[in-house]
Design a protein around this motif. Structure first.
Motif, PDB file in Angstrom:
ATOM      1  N   LYS A 176      -0.041   4.877   2.951  1.00  0.00           N
ATOM      2  CA  LYS A 176       0.049   5.970   3.932  1.00  0.00           C
ATOM      3  C   LYS A 176       1.390   5.968   4.684  1.00  0.00           C
ATOM      4  N   ALA A 177       2.393   5.304   4.130  1.00  0.00           N
ATOM      5  CA  ALA A 177       3.697   5.262   4.803  1.00  0.00           C
ATOM      6  C   ALA A 177       4.293   6.651   4.966  1.00  0.00           C
ATOM      7  N   ALA A 178       3.995   7.566   4.034  1.00  0.00           N
ATOM      8  CA  ALA A 178       4.532   8.926   4.110  1.00  0.00           C
ATOM      9  C   ALA A 178       3.595   9.872   4.853  1.00  0.00           C
ATOM     10  N   PRO A 210       3.639   1.974  12.720  1.00  0.00           N
ATOM     11  CA  PRO A 210       3.981   0.735  12.016  1.00  0.00           C
ATOM     12  C   PRO A 210       2.852   0.194  11.140  1.00  0.00           C
ATOM     13  N   GLU A 211       1.631   0.643  11.388  1.00  0.00           N
ATOM     14  CA  GLU A 211       0.516   0.178  10.557  1.00  0.00           C
ATOM     15  C   GLU A 211      -0.455   1.336  10.268  1.00  0.00           C
ATOM     16  N   PRO A 212      -0.044   2.296   9.431  1.00  0.00           N
ATOM     17  CA  PRO A 212      -0.919   3.425   9.107  1.00  0.00           C
ATOM     18  C   PRO A 212      -2.076   3.025   8.209  1.00  0.00           C
ATOM     19  N   SER A 213      -1.979   1.829   7.630  1.00  0.00           N
ATOM     20  CA  SER A 213      -3.018   1.302   6.752  1.00  0.00           C
ATOM     21  C   SER A 213      -2.940  -0.216   6.799  1.00  0.00           C
ATOM     22  N   ALA A 214      -4.043  -0.870   6.460  1.00  0.00           N
ATOM     23  CA  ALA A 214      -4.053  -2.327   6.414  1.00  0.00           C
ATOM     24  C   ALA A 214      -3.589  -2.853   5.061  1.00  0.00           C
TER      25      ALA A 214
END
Length: 372
Positions: free
Chosen positions: A304-306, A312-316
C-alpha cells in the motif's frame, strides 16, 4: 663595535623575519587557492547536467541523521545535494512561537562544512518538530498568526540565515514546509519572503504539501479548492523554485507494477478520482514560470505504499519492491521534463528497522540511475 654588530644583527633578524613572513603568506595563499580549486573541481564533478538542464538530485535527512551514514548515502545514491534540517521545537499545534534547537544547529553546521568540501549543495530547511516529533506540521494552526510569523522571521529564519546560510553559502533556503492550515496567509508569507531576500542572496523556496482532485467532484464540494489555492498562491512569484512534498495517492492496490503506477500519475486510480498529477504539476510550473522540485519524494517499504505514501506504515507487510516501483514510476514520468528541477529522497541519513522510508536496495539502484 659591539653596538654596530648588535644593530647589524637586529637588521638581519628583521629581514629574516620579514622573509619568513613573506614565505608563509605565499604558502597560505597557495593553500587557499588549492582549496578553492579543489572545492570548485569537486562541485563540477557533482553537478548533474542533462539535455533538459541542470538537475537537483537530493536526499532529505531525518532529524536524527548521523554524519557517517549521510556521507555513505550521498555516495550510494549519487546525490549532488542534501536537504539539511535544523530542528525547530514547537510545543503544540496551536503554539504561536517556536524555538531553534541549538544542538541541531551545531550538527547542521558540522555536516555542511563536510558537504562544502565535497562539493555537495545544501538546501537548508527549518524543520518543524512539534510536541517532540509526535505531531505533523500539516496540522499546525497557531492561534495568533501575526505573532507566529514575527517569531518565525526573527527567532528562526534570521539566526539560520546569519549563522548558517550566509557564512556557508548554502544553495537554497526553504522558508516554510507543509503548513497546510495557514498557507493561505499570503500577505504574511510574502512578508517572510521579502525579509529573507533582504538578508540572504541565495535561492529561496517554499515547500507546499501534496493535494488531490477528483473528476467526479465539483469545486463547490471543496476537493478542487486546495489545488486552486496552490495554483493561485502569489507567494510562488517570490521564490526561485516551487517545492512540492509529493505524497500523491495513486492507487487502491496493495501492490502495483511500474506500468500501473506510471498510468496512475496521469490518472489516479484511488477512489476513481482520475487526478492527472503530471498535468497539475506542469500547470503549477507554467502558471508562475518557475521549475517544480519534488522537495520530498518517498514511499514506505510496505504494501500500500502507493495508496498512502504519506503514511510510514500503511500496511504491516514489508515490501521493498513496491517502494522501488514508486521511484521508478516517478523517474519514467518526470526525469526528462525540463520544468521539473529534480527530487529529494525522503528520507536518508539514518538506517534502522524503524526507518520505513529509508531506500531499499532495489530503490537505491533506481535512484542511483536517475539522470544517468
Amino acid at each position: 663595535m659591539f653596538k654596530g654588530f648588535s644593530t647589524h644583527l637586529k637588521r638581519h633578524r628583521v629581514k629574516h623575519l620579514a622573509f619568513i613572513s613573506l614565505i608563509m603568506l605565499v604558502i597560505l595563499v597557495k593553500v587557499v587557492l588549492i582549496d578553492v580549486v579543489y572545492i570548485s573541481k569537486q562541485y563540477e564533478k557533482k553537478r548533474i547536467i542533462t539535455p533538459w538542464g541542470e538537475k537537483i538530485k537530493s536526499g532529505n535527512l531525518s532529524v536524527d541523521y548521523s554524519l557517517e551514514q549521510t556521507l555513505i548515502d550521498i555516495e550510494n545514491l549519487g546525490l549532488n545535494t542534501v536537504n539539511v534540517p535544523v530542528q525547530i521545537d514547537i510545543p503544540s499545534l496551536t503554539a504561536n512561537t517556536a524555538t531553534l534547537n541549538i544542538e541541531s544547529k551545531k550538527k547542521a553546521i558540522q555536516l555542511i562544512k563536510k558537504l562544502r568540501y565535497q562539493g555537495i549543495n545544501v538546501i537548508l530547511e527549518p524543520y518543524p518538530y512539534i510536541s517532540n516529533g509526535e505531531l505533523y506540521e500539516t496540522q499546525l494552526d497557531p492561534q495568533d498568526k501575526n505573532e507566529w510569523f514575527r517569531n518565525w522571521k526573527e527567532e528562526i529564519l534570521h539566526p539560520i540565515i546569519r549563522d548558517i546560510a550566509k557564512p556557508y553559502k548554502v544553495y537554497a533556503l526553504c522558508i516554510g514546509s507543509n503548513f497546510d492550515k495557514f498557507e493561505k496567509e499570503y500577505a504574511l508569507w510574502i512578508d517572510v519572503a521579502n525579509f529573507v531576500r533582504e538578508n540572504y542572496r541565495g535561492r529561496i523556496t517554499y515547500k507546499t504539501n501534496w493535494w488531490y482532485t477528483a473528476e467526479w467532484n465539483t469545486e463547490k464540494d471543496g476537493l478542487h479548492d486546495t489545488y486552486t489555492a496552490k495554483l493561485n498562491n502569489p507567494l510562488l512569484a517570490e521564490v526561485d523554485f516551487i517545492s512540492v512534498a509529493a505524497y500523491f495517492e495513486l492507487t487502491d492496490q496493495e501492490t502495483n507494477t511500474v506500468e500501473s503506477l506510471v498510468n496512475s500519475l496521469y490518472s489516479t486510480q484511488i477512489h476513481s478520482r482520475h487526478q492527472n498529477v503530471y498535468e497539475e504539476l506542469k500547470n503549477l510550473s507554467s502558471e508562475w514560470n518557475k521549475p517544480v522540485f519534488f522537495g520530498e519524494l518517498g514511499f514506505p517499504k510496505r504494501n500500500k505504499a502507493a495508496v498512502h505514501p504519506w503514511d510510514p506504515e500503511p500496511s504491516a507487510i514489508p515490501n521493498e519492491l513496491e517502494q522501488a516501483n514508486g521511484f521508478q514510476a516517478y523517474k519514467e514520468v518526470f526525469e526528462k521534463e525540463s520544468w521539473n528541477l529534480g527530487f529529494s529522497v525522503f528520507a536518508i541519513g539514518k538506517k534502522d528497522e524503524f526507518k520505513n522510508y529509508y531506500p531499499s536496495h532495489q530503490s537505491i539502484r533506481v535512484i542511483n540511475s536517475w539522470y544517468k
